[in-house]
Design a protein around this motif. Structure first.
Motif, short mmCIF file in Angstrom:
data_model
loop_
_atom_site.label_atom_id
_atom_site.label_comp_id
_atom_site.label_asym_id
_atom_site.label_seq_id
_atom_site.Cartn_x
_atom_site.Cartn_y
_atom_site.Cartn_z
N GLY A 173 -61.26 27.67 15.89
CA GLY A 173 -62.43 26.79 15.98
C GLY A 173 -63.55 27.45 16.77
N VAL A 174 -63.18 28.07 17.88
CA VAL A 174 -64.15 28.79 18.71
C VAL A 174 -64.82 29.90 17.88
N ALA A 175 -63.98 30.67 17.17
CA ALA A 175 -64.50 31.79 16.37
C ALA A 175 -65.46 31.28 15.29
N ALA A 176 -65.11 30.17 14.64
CA ALA A 176 -65.96 29.63 13.58
C ALA A 176 -67.32 29.21 14.14
N MET A 177 -67.32 28.65 15.35
CA MET A 177 -68.58 28.26 15.97
C MET A 177 -69.42 29.48 16.32
N LEU A 178 -68.77 30.55 16.79
CA LEU A 178 -69.53 31.77 17.09
C LEU A 178 -70.11 32.37 15.81
N CYS A 179 -69.35 32.33 14.72
CA CYS A 179 -69.86 32.85 13.44
C CYS A 179 -71.07 32.03 12.99
N CYS A 180 -71.04 30.73 13.24
CA CYS A 180 -72.18 29.87 12.89
C CYS A 180 -73.38 30.24 13.75
N LEU A 181 -73.17 30.38 15.06
CA LEU A 181 -74.27 30.76 15.96
C LEU A 181 -74.90 32.08 15.53
N GLU A 182 -74.05 33.04 15.18
CA GLU A 182 -74.54 34.35 14.75
C GLU A 182 -75.38 34.21 13.49
N THR A 183 -74.93 33.37 12.56
CA THR A 183 -75.65 33.18 11.30
C THR A 183 -77.02 32.55 11.54
N LEU A 184 -77.06 31.50 12.36
CA LEU A 184 -78.34 30.83 12.66
C LEU A 184 -79.31 31.83 13.27
N SER A 185 -78.81 32.60 14.22
CA SER A 185 -79.66 33.54 14.95
C SER A 185 -80.16 34.65 14.01
N ASN A 330 -64.98 28.89 4.58
CA ASN A 330 -65.65 27.64 4.14
C ASN A 330 -66.02 26.74 5.32
N LEU A 331 -65.23 26.82 6.38
CA LEU A 331 -65.57 26.05 7.58
C LEU A 331 -66.90 26.57 8.17
N VAL A 332 -67.05 27.88 8.20
CA VAL A 332 -68.29 28.47 8.72
C VAL A 332 -69.48 28.04 7.85
N LYS A 333 -69.29 28.06 6.53
CA LYS A 333 -70.37 27.61 5.62
C LYS A 333 -70.75 26.16 5.93
N TRP A 334 -69.74 25.34 6.14
CA TRP A 334 -69.94 23.91 6.41
C TRP A 334 -70.75 23.74 7.70
N PHE A 335 -70.36 24.50 8.74
CA PHE A 335 -71.08 24.46 10.02
C PHE A 335 -72.55 24.83 9.84
#
Ligand SMILES: [Zn+2]
Length: 381
Positions: A173-185, A330-335
């Motif tokens: 879960g932590v990793a998926a959130m970091l991947c989302c943060l990286e994508t937004l940035s 897919n979780l990262v995409k969803w985030f």
């Protein structure tokens, strides 16, 4: 399908040592990771939870999303050497006592693992609530007090589309959130979103409750907890990340759950590789229950988890936890969709209401006209 950089992040995070109240290594990784990201700022509350905030422009979103994951995993903390080669360690988390018998463990001393084997355990409680409190461990070298102890399983690795690790709960879960943060940035997304990393979930949501009391997360946020949750007969890994309508204790904020579902449906329309499930995951209780109890509008997403809390039910022994890589992607995409959508959360069932009203209008006349067919003549008015 998962970006190489995201695979790296996942493997890195899943290999970090952690246990309840000793999450420092994970927190250091999160801080370090986010320091390199533009538009991301860190805040800390008095309980040591980290709140990362992404802000892509000056536009303030009325109800932004706050994703939340916990940074601990069931594990040991070294107490003291009670004899040469014999360590007493405190155990924190939910693993049934039978799994400790002769289990191999490892403690982090400096940057090296010291291996050992459980010799005996002390338990408290009775019957189904019997829990391990301390373990005496034969170790090859002295282990100082406070050292993190985990099961002696290898670093994270990928096999047949799954990732196996000492702990996926909740480091995935932590990793998926970091991947989302990286994508937004990286995309310079014009949005505002929050990312809460909590402590000590495995002993009973201690970090999340402190965050609620301190109002670490702005009250206007929609809180979406991300967990890994033991796969169930009808919630299987590989069928997509799961929209969790509730857990063992409560059902979550309904409009928040529907909102996550609408976002997922929109992703599915433009991306054929996206899949998700909607389930009641009643195997355990998750932080969403806490957020809801403290007045937040909260819901949860999770990944189906194999060998929950390292208990391999088939062998009866300790094993690596695992999740499906496509589910993770897919979780990262969803985030990313949740945090960048142009359809912000309103706290109501707007889309559902519109749909119901449409059905009502379509059939209103027919309903009235056919009324005489079912109401006895004497009752007509
Ligand atoms: Zn857990």
């Amino acid at each position: 399908m998962l970006r190489a950089a995201h695979t790296r992040t996942l493997l890195d995070v899943l290999s970090l040592p952690t246990a309840p109240f000793v999450e420092g290594r994970v927190h250091a990784y999160i801080e370090d990771f986010c320091r390199k990201l533009r538009r991301v700022t860190a805040a800390h509350d008095r309980a040591g939870n980290i709140l990362m905030r992404y802000r892509g422009d000056s536009r303030r979103i009325r109800r932004p999303v706050c994703l939340s994951a916990h940074t601990d995993h069931p594990g040991f903390v070294a107490e003291r050497m009670i004899a040469p080669g014999r360590l007493r360690a405190t155990w924190r988390g939910g693993v049934r006592p039978v799994y400790f018998r002769g289990a191999r463990v490892r403690f982090l001393v400096g940057n090296e693992w010291v291996r050992g084997r459980v010799r005996s355990v002390r338990t408290g409680g009775r019957g189904a609530t019997r829990r391990v409190e301390t373990a005496d461990v034969d170790v090859r070298r002295p282990v100082p007090a406070g050292a993190i102890g985990m099961w002696d399983l290898p670093d994270a690795r990928i096999r047949n589309g799954r990732v196996y690790a000492r702990g996926c709960d909740d480091l995935a879960g932590v990793a998926a959130m970091l991947c989302c943060l990286e994508t937004l940035s990286r995309r310079k997304a014009r949005t505002e979103a929050y990312f809460l990393f909590t402590r000590a979930e495995e002993v009973g949501f201690v970090g999340a409750m402190a965050a609620c009391r301190q109002r670490t997360v702005p009250e206007r946020c929609l809180v979406v907890t991300v967990e890994t949750s033991s796969q169930l007969r009808d919630a299987r890994m590989g069928d997509g990340p799961i929209l969790r309508v509730g857990d063992k204790a409560t059902t979550y904020f309904s409009a928040a759950t529907s909102y996550c579902q609408a976002i997922a449906d929109a992703v599915g329309k433009r991306d054929r590789t996206f899949a998700y499930q909607r389930k009641l995951m009643d195997g355990g209780t998750c932080e969403s229950t806490v957020y809801c109890q403290f007045g937040y509008e909260a819901t949860g997403l999770c990944l189906a988890l194999g060998n929950y809390h390292n208990m391999n039910l088939r062998t009866g022994r300790i094993g690596a936890e695992y999740v499906d890589l496509a589910d993770f992607a897919n979780l990262v995409k969803w985030f990313v969709a949740l945090t960048t959508t142009r359809d912000p959360y309103t706290g109501t069932h707007t889309a559902l209401r519109t749909r119901l009203r449409k059905i009502e209008r379509e059939h209103a006349t027919l309903l009235r006209k056919t009324r005489n067919a079912v109401v006895p003549a004497a009752d007509r008015s």
